[in-house]
Design an enzyme around this catalytic site. Structure first.
Site, PDB file in Angstrom:
ATOM      1  N   ASP A 188       0.846  -1.176   0.000  1.00 31.96           N
ATOM      2  CA  ASP A 188       0.000   0.000   0.000  1.00 31.96           C
ATOM      3  C   ASP A 188       0.894   1.244   0.000  1.00 31.96           C
ATOM      4  O   ASP A 188       1.897   1.291   0.721  1.00 31.96           O
ATOM      5  CB  ASP A 188      -0.865  -0.036   1.270  1.00 31.96           C
ATOM      6  CG  ASP A 188      -1.916   1.045   1.294  1.00 31.96           C
ATOM      7  OD1 ASP A 188      -2.813   1.004   0.449  1.00 31.96           O
ATOM      8  OD2 ASP A 188      -1.833   1.925   2.170  1.00 31.96           O
ATOM      9  N   GLU A 213       1.559   0.099  -4.967  1.00 32.84           N
ATOM     10  CA  GLU A 213       1.058   1.368  -5.497  1.00 32.84           C
ATOM     11  C   GLU A 213       2.242   2.336  -5.600  1.00 32.84           C
ATOM     12  O   GLU A 213       2.808   2.703  -4.566  1.00 32.84           O
ATOM     13  CB  GLU A 213       0.039   1.984  -4.527  1.00 32.84           C
ATOM     14  CG  GLU A 213      -1.257   1.215  -4.390  1.00 32.84           C
ATOM     15  CD  GLU A 213      -2.231   1.935  -3.456  1.00 32.84           C
ATOM     16  OE1 GLU A 213      -3.361   2.180  -3.869  1.00 32.84           O
ATOM     17  OE2 GLU A 213      -1.852   2.263  -2.316  1.00 32.84           O
TER      18      GLU A 213
END
Ligand code: CA
Length: 664
Positions: A334, A364
C-alpha cells in the site's frame, strides 16, 4: 545517554549507530524457557509484564520482570513453561513509563493489546508440512483477484455455511453455489471457473478495531503487522485460533492451485504518538518534517521511515516471516511510493536469498500527497521504476485512467466510453496495451514519457481495484444519468469491451473481485467503512450477468492459451503493431507469436471499437507478413476457444462498442 537533551537529528543519528541486525527480536518460546528481546537503545528501564489473559480490559497481571540492556537490545530469559500466557513491555524513556505491545508480536489477544506466547507447531493444520507455495513461472502469468475477506462470503445466498460467512474459513469450502442452485458456483469454485491463480486479500494483519463488533472496515488501520486479524477468525480471544484458521485458508487455496497475496500497509500506523512503535523508540519509526512534526504522506496521520535501518529491517523481517510461517505467495504494498527503492530491493533480495524468488511483489507507486524520504534514498514510485530490481511490479494508472477516465472524476470517461479526442488519447491506451514498455511499438507515437517499464514484469495491468468506483459503477456514472440497475445492458456491453482490452494487454493481470459479474457499490467510491451490504459480493449478479461472467472466463482461457500475452520480456510488447489508419475510439493491433511452440496460434489480432458506429480497419505488422485467413474467437457477445467465424484478408469491420479477437 540522555535523549531529552539531544536534538532530533542527533538522536536519530545515535539510534542509527545502534542498529541491530539479529533475527531474534520478539519472543522465543520453548517448553523450558522463554526469551524476550526488544530494541530500544534510549530506554532507561524495560520490564516485561506477564498476564494470564489476552484482553487488556482484564486485570490479570501475573508478574513483571526486568530486562537487561546488552548491545542496544533489552533482554531476559525466564525459566519455566509460559505457553498461552500474554505479555506487554513497560519502557521508561526520558523519565516517562509507558506500557505497550511488542512490535514484533506474532500472536496476540483480542484487539491486539497484549502479545501471546504460543507454540506455533500447534497452530499448524493437518498436513501443513506438505503444503507449499503456489507460484507461477513468471509474474506475467499471474491472474490476480483482489478481495476483502468479508466481501467474499457475507452474502447469505453465497451457499457458504453461515458460521464461515465473512471468515477465513469461507475459503476452505468447496462445491458452494448461489442459493445452492447447481448452475452458479460461488466462492473458491467460482475462482477456479474464472481461472484466477492468485487471491489478493485486503489487509488481514491485525488492524485497530473492536474484534467482537459488527463494524465493517477495509482494515487500513495497522496495529500489529505480524499477527493475523482476529475479527475474521471464529474466536478472536484465543490467539492460536486465528493463526490456525488463516493457515487453513492458505492451505485450501493452495490445494486448488491458487496462490495467496497479502495487502501490506507498512507505510503508516493508525496511532502515531501512542503507537507501539513510538512508545518503544520515540520519534524513530516515523519521518518528521523540517520543523520536527510528524510527516503525513499517507494522509492518515503519519508516514513510517523505511529509509531508517530498523524500519527497513522490520519490513524485511515481517515479509520473510509471513512468506515462511504462512506460506504466502505474494505481497502488495500500500502506498509503496512512501517506501524507498532501497527498502523494496532489500525485501526482494531477502526473499530471493531464502529461495523465495517466485514470491511476487507489487505495489502502489505513489504516496498520498507528499513524502519526507531522506536523500540519498529515493521514493519507490513510478518515476523511479528504473531503479527497481527485477521482481517488483507497480500498479499502472497509465493504463487504468485513459481506458475508462480518471478515478478522481466520477463522470469522466475514457476510451471505453468513446471519449477519445476529448482530451483522452487512444495512443495512451496503446501505450498501456504494451505495458508502457520502453521501446514498445507505441513509442512510434511519440510516447516517450509514457514508456517507463523495462518489460511487462514491472507492470500491473488493471481496470479496477478496491479504491474508487467499481468498473460497473464507473461505466454507469460516466455514460448514463440513471439510477443503478442490476442489469444495465449498455454497461454490460462496454464492460465486455473493457475485459477484451484488459486480457489482451501486456503485464500482470489484476482485477477487483466481482468485476467479472458487474459488481456494483451503487456509486460508493470509497466504501472503506460503508455497510457490508454495500461492500459484499452479491452472488446473485453471477446469475443476472452470466453472459458477462462467461465472457471473462472465455478471455481468461484465451490468455492462458496464447503465451505472448503473458510474455515476461519486452519482445512481444515491441512486436505489437497498431493500425495507423484507425480513427479515434478504434484501436487495432496484431501480436505475433515469437514464443511459438507446436500447435500454438501464430498470430493474434485485436480490434476494439468504442465508437458509436461500425468501422472498417486494416491490420498491420512491422515484424512480418500477416496471415490472410483469420478465425474469430471473440466478438461482441462471446469469447473463448470456439471459432465464431472467419475473416479473409486483413481488412475487417467491427461493430460499435465491441471487440473482435482473431487468431491464425
Ligand atoms: Ca484487530
Amino acid at each position: 545517554m540522555e535523549s531529552n537533551i539531544m536534538t532530533l537529528k542527533e538522536k536519530l543519528a545515535y539510534l542509527e549507530s545502534k542498529s541491530y541486525s539479529g533475527n531474534d527480536l520478539g519472543v522465543t518460546y520453548t517448553k523450558n524457557e522463554t526469551t524476550f528481546n526488544v530494541w530500544s537503545p534510549l530506554a532507561e528501564k524495560v520490564v516485561v509484564n506477564l498476564y494470564e489473559t489476552g484482553d487488556s480490559k482484564e486485570n490479570s497481571l501475573i508478574q513483571s520482570y526486568p530486562l537487561i540492556h546488552e548491545n542496544s537490545v533489552w533482554t531476559t530469559s525466564l525459566t519455566g513453561d509460559f505457553e498461552n500466557k500474554f505479555y506487554t513491555y513497560t519502557l521508561t524513556i526520558d523519565g516517562k513509563s509507558n506500557e505497550t505491545i511488542d512490535i514484533y508480536a506474532k500472536a496476540a489477544g483480542m484487539n491486539g493489546n497484549r502479545a501471546a506466547i504460543i507454540d506455533f507447531n500447534k497452530t499448524n493444520p493437518e498436513n501443513w508440512t506438505e503444503d507449499s507455495h503456489v507460484t507461477q513461472q513468471q509474474i506475467t502469468d499471474a491472474f490476480i483477484w483482489e478481495v476483502h475477506i468479508e466481501d467474499f462470503s457475507s452474502d447469505e445466498n453465497s451457499g457458504i455455511s453461515p458460521e464461515n460467512q465473512g471468515k477465513y474459513l469461507a475459503f476452505t469450502e468447496l462445491g458452494t453455489t448461489y442459493k445452492n442452485e447447481k448452475d452458479f458456483a460461488t466462492g473458491v469454485d467460482h475462482l477456479k471457473e474464472l481461472g484466477v491463480n492468485y487471491v489478493h486479500l485486503l489487509p488481514v494483519f491485525d488492524f485497530e478495531n473492536d474484534e467482537e463488533s459488527a463494524d465493517y472496515n477495509w482494515g487500513y488501520d495497522p496495529k500489529n503487522y505480524n499477527v493475523p486479524e482476529g475479527r475474521y477468525s471464529s474466536n478472536p480471544r484465543d490467539p492460536s485460533v486465528r493463526i490456525r484458521e488463516f493457515k487453513q485458508m492458505v492451505q485450501s487455496l493452495h490445494a486448488q492451485d491458487i496462490g495467496v497475496v497479502l495487502d501490506v500497509v507498512y507505510n503508516h500506523t493508525l496511532e502515531t504518538e501512542d503507537s507501539s512503535f513510538n512508545l518503544t523508540v520515540p520519534d524513530y519509526y516515523y519521518r518528521q518534517t523540517d520543523t520536527g512534526e510528524f510527516a503525513d504522506g499517507s494522509a492518515c496521520g503519519n508516514e513510517t521511515a523505511s529509509d531508517r535501518n530498523m524500519m527497513r529491517k522490520y519490513m524485511a523481517d515481517s515479509i520473510l516471516y509471513w512468506a515462511t510461517e504462512y506460506h504466502l505467495d505474494g505481497f502488495r504494498f500500500d502506498l509503496m511510493g512512501l517506501h524507498d527503492v532501497e527498502t523494496m530491493n532489500v525485501i526482494r533480495t531477502a526473499l530471493n536469498e531464502n529461495g523465495l524468488q517466485q514470491v511476487i511483489l507489487y505495489g502502489e507507486p505513489w504516496d498520498a500527497g507528499s513524502n519526507e524520504i531522506a536523500l540519498p534514498n529515493i521514493a519507490a514510485n513510478k518515476g523511479n521504476t528504473a531503479h527497481f530490481m527485477d521482481g517488483i511490479a507497480i500498479f499502472n494508472d497509465d493504463f487504468r485512467d485513459p481506458v475508462k477516465g480518471s478515478v478522481f472524476n466520477k463522470t469522466e470517461g475514457g476510451f471505453l466510453q468513446g471519449q477519445s479526442g476529448n482530451g483522452i488519447r487512444d495512443v495512451d491506451v496503446m501505450a498501456g496495451i504494451s505495458a508502457n514498455t520502453i521501446g514498445a511499438a507505441a513509442a512510434e507515437y511519440e510516447l516517450a514519457e509514457k514508456t517507463w517499464a523495462r518489460n511487462p514484469t514491472q507492470v500491473v495491468t488493471y481496470n479496477s481495484a478496491h479504491d474508487n468506483l467499481t468498473l460497473y459503477d464507473k461505466l454507469v456514472e460516466s455514460t448514463f444519468d440513471k439510477p443503478y440497475f442490476h442489469r444495465n445492458d449498455w454497461v454490460i456491453q462496454i464492460n465486455k469491451l473493457a475485459a477484451a482490452l484488459l486480457f489482451t494487454s501486456q503485464g500482470v493481470l489484476f482485477m477487483q473481485a466481482g468485476e467479472e459479474f458487474g459488481r456494483t457499490k451503487f456509486g460508493d467510491d470509497n466504501s472503506f467503512v460503508s455497510s457490508i451490504e454495500i461492500n459484499q459480493l452479491d452472488w446473485s449478479l453471477k446469475k443476472t450477468n452470466s453472459d458477462l461472467v462467461d465472457y471473462y472466463c472465455g478471455l481468461s482461457t484465451i490468455r492462458r492459451k496464447f503465451s505472448p500475452l503473458r510474455d515476461a520480456t519486452a519482445q512481444t510488447a515491441k512486436a505489437i503493431t497498431f493500425s495507423r489508419d484507425a480513427i479515434e475510439n478504434l484501436i487495432a493491433y496484431t501480436i505475433p507469436n515469437q514464443l511459438a511452440e507446436e500447435g500454438d496460434w501464430n498470430w493474434m489480432a485485436v480490434v476494439l471499437n468504442s465508437s458509436y458506429e461500425p468501422h472498417e480497419v486494416t491490420l498491420e505488422s512491422h515484424t512480418g507478413d500477416l496471415p490472410t485467413h483469420w478465425t474469430i474467437i471473440a466478438d461482441k457477445d462471446h469469447a473463448g476457444l470456439e471459432a465464431l467465424g472467419t475473416v479473409e484478408g486483413n481488412t475487417l469491420t467491427v461493430e460499435p462498442h465491441s471487440a473482435l479477437i482473431l487468431v491464425s
